[in-house]
Motif scaffolding. Sequence first.
Motif, PDB file in Angstrom:
ATOM      1  N   ALA A  24     -33.206 -50.980 -13.953  1.00 50.71           N
ATOM      2  CA  ALA A  24     -33.762 -50.722 -12.624  1.00 50.71           C
ATOM      3  C   ALA A  24     -33.909 -49.240 -12.316  1.00 50.71           C
ATOM      4  O   ALA A  24     -34.246 -48.879 -11.192  1.00 50.71           O
ATOM      5  CB  ALA A  24     -32.857 -51.371 -11.567  1.00 50.71           C
ATOM      6  N   LEU A  25     -33.666 -48.382 -13.288  1.00 54.45           N
ATOM      7  CA  LEU A  25     -33.794 -46.942 -13.088  1.00 54.45           C
ATOM      8  C   LEU A  25     -35.133 -46.459 -13.633  1.00 54.45           C
ATOM      9  O   LEU A  25     -35.588 -46.933 -14.673  1.00 54.45           O
ATOM     10  CB  LEU A  25     -32.648 -46.221 -13.805  1.00 54.45           C
ATOM     11  N   ASN A  26     -35.743 -45.506 -12.942  1.00 54.89           N
ATOM     12  CA  ASN A  26     -37.038 -44.979 -13.364  1.00 54.89           C
ATOM     13  C   ASN A  26     -36.855 -43.940 -14.467  1.00 54.89           C
ATOM     14  O   ASN A  26     -37.222 -42.778 -14.336  1.00 54.89           O
ATOM     15  CB  ASN A  26     -37.771 -44.366 -12.161  1.00 54.89           C
ATOM     16  N   ASP A  27     -36.244 -44.381 -15.572  1.00 56.81           N
ATOM     17  CA  ASP A  27     -36.042 -43.464 -16.711  1.00 56.81           C
ATOM     18  C   ASP A  27     -36.610 -44.085 -17.982  1.00 56.81           C
ATOM     19  O   ASP A  27     -35.963 -44.119 -19.021  1.00 56.81           O
ATOM     20  CB  ASP A  27     -34.572 -43.095 -16.883  1.00 56.81           C
ATOM     21  N   CYS A  28     -37.857 -44.557 -17.875  1.00 54.97           N
ATOM     22  CA  CYS A  28     -38.508 -45.161 -19.034  1.00 54.97           C
ATOM     23  C   CYS A  28     -38.568 -44.186 -20.202  1.00 54.97           C
ATOM     24  O   CYS A  28     -38.550 -44.589 -21.367  1.00 54.97           O
ATOM     25  CB  CYS A  28     -39.909 -45.650 -18.680  1.00 54.97           C
ATOM     26  N   TYR A  29     -38.613 -42.886 -19.892  1.00 60.38           N
ATOM     27  CA  TYR A  29     -38.667 -41.888 -20.961  1.00 60.38           C
ATOM     28  C   TYR A  29     -37.382 -41.877 -21.792  1.00 60.38           C
ATOM     29  O   TYR A  29     -37.404 -41.635 -22.999  1.00 60.38           O
ATOM     30  CB  TYR A  29     -38.946 -40.496 -20.375  1.00 60.38           C
ATOM     31  N   VAL A  30     -36.246 -42.164 -21.149  1.00 58.72           N
ATOM     32  CA  VAL A  30     -34.974 -42.266 -21.883  1.00 58.72           C
ATOM     33  C   VAL A  30     -34.973 -43.517 -22.750  1.00 58.72           C
ATOM     34  O   VAL A  30     -34.609 -43.476 -23.928  1.00 58.72           O
ATOM     35  CB  VAL A  30     -33.776 -42.290 -20.905  1.00 58.72           C
ATOM     36  N   ALA A  31     -35.396 -44.648 -22.166  1.00 64.67           N
ATOM     37  CA  ALA A  31     -35.462 -45.890 -22.936  1.00 64.67           C
ATOM     38  C   ALA A  31     -36.416 -45.745 -24.115  1.00 64.67           C
ATOM     39  O   ALA A  31     -36.140 -46.223 -25.221  1.00 64.67           O
ATOM     40  CB  ALA A  31     -35.899 -47.045 -22.031  1.00 64.67           C
ATOM     41  N   ALA A  32     -37.557 -45.075 -23.896  1.00 64.15           N
ATOM     42  CA  ALA A  32     -38.532 -44.873 -24.969  1.00 64.15           C
ATOM     43  C   ALA A  32     -37.948 -44.010 -26.088  1.00 64.15           C
ATOM     44  O   ALA A  32     -38.130 -44.299 -27.274  1.00 64.15           O
ATOM     45  CB  ALA A  32     -39.795 -44.222 -24.413  1.00 64.15           C
ATOM     46  N   ALA A  33     -37.234 -42.951 -25.711  1.00 58.84           N
ATOM     47  CA  ALA A  33     -36.628 -42.084 -26.721  1.00 58.84           C
ATOM     48  C   ALA A  33     -35.553 -42.825 -27.515  1.00 58.84           C
ATOM     49  O   ALA A  33     -35.458 -42.681 -28.742  1.00 58.84           O
ATOM     50  CB  ALA A  33     -36.034 -40.845 -26.055  1.00 58.84           C
ATOM     51  N   LEU A  34     -34.755 -43.629 -26.828  1.00 62.83           N
ATOM     52  CA  LEU A  34     -33.747 -44.429 -27.523  1.00 62.83           C
ATOM     53  C   LEU A  34     -34.408 -45.415 -28.482  1.00 62.83           C
ATOM     54  O   LEU A  34     -33.928 -45.632 -29.601  1.00 62.83           O
ATOM     55  CB  LEU A  34     -32.878 -45.184 -26.509  1.00 62.83           C
TER      56      LEU A  34
END
Length: 225
Positions: free
Chosen positions: A57-67
């Motif tokens: 639910a956090l707007n950190d898609c860039y972190v998820a994408a990097a992971l």
Amino acid sequence: MGPTFRDDTFPPGAKALGMTQAEMEEQGIMWRRASEVFEGAPLLPPKLGHDMVVQGALNDCYVAAALALVASTGELSSAVDGEALVQPGEMDGQFVVTLLAGGGEKRVVVVDDQIPVYKHDEQTPLYTHAREGACLAFSLIEKALAKHYGSFARLNGGNTSEALWDLTGCAVEDVKLDGDGASRLSPSACATLIGDALKRGDLVACGHIDVKKRGAYAAVCEGGV
């Protein structure tokens, strides 16, 4: 068994989320041990893959994408020296995450495994996690980033290149495809750029947000990013 580690430098609560106590209570958020949410889940699964990472639910898609990109290599380790990004600590519930900076400078972040969940669904982490509870690593690395930058809210919005810098310590390059005039890449130049990068074994991500339709366009898809 010895005592379970509690990180008093980044305690579970509203401040770690970057919100007020009233906001946390209004949203029905509580904290649980990741090892209890996914009982028996290993730190790392037998086999890693990009499709294991689920944005929450956090707007950190860039972190998820990097992971997901790092996981696609089959290992969650630094590109600089091959050291594991997350390792068990000396106590039960303690984990050590090694983030990187330019030039390979290490930023060691110690965290416990307490993560936020919704009260009405205590078995689903509120933020980034592994699909079907396959492992704990993704939630713990995201928590280490939140601790390093001050709160989970500090991770709201960003660029995949920023997260890749933290996770790999390698040089990153942003290529904007929506420029005007001479700064805009032609389709053939873009194809060549991406093809060459993939041949070198580079990690490549593509991101897009339509700011005019951000709410609908950037919504989290069911079951993933």
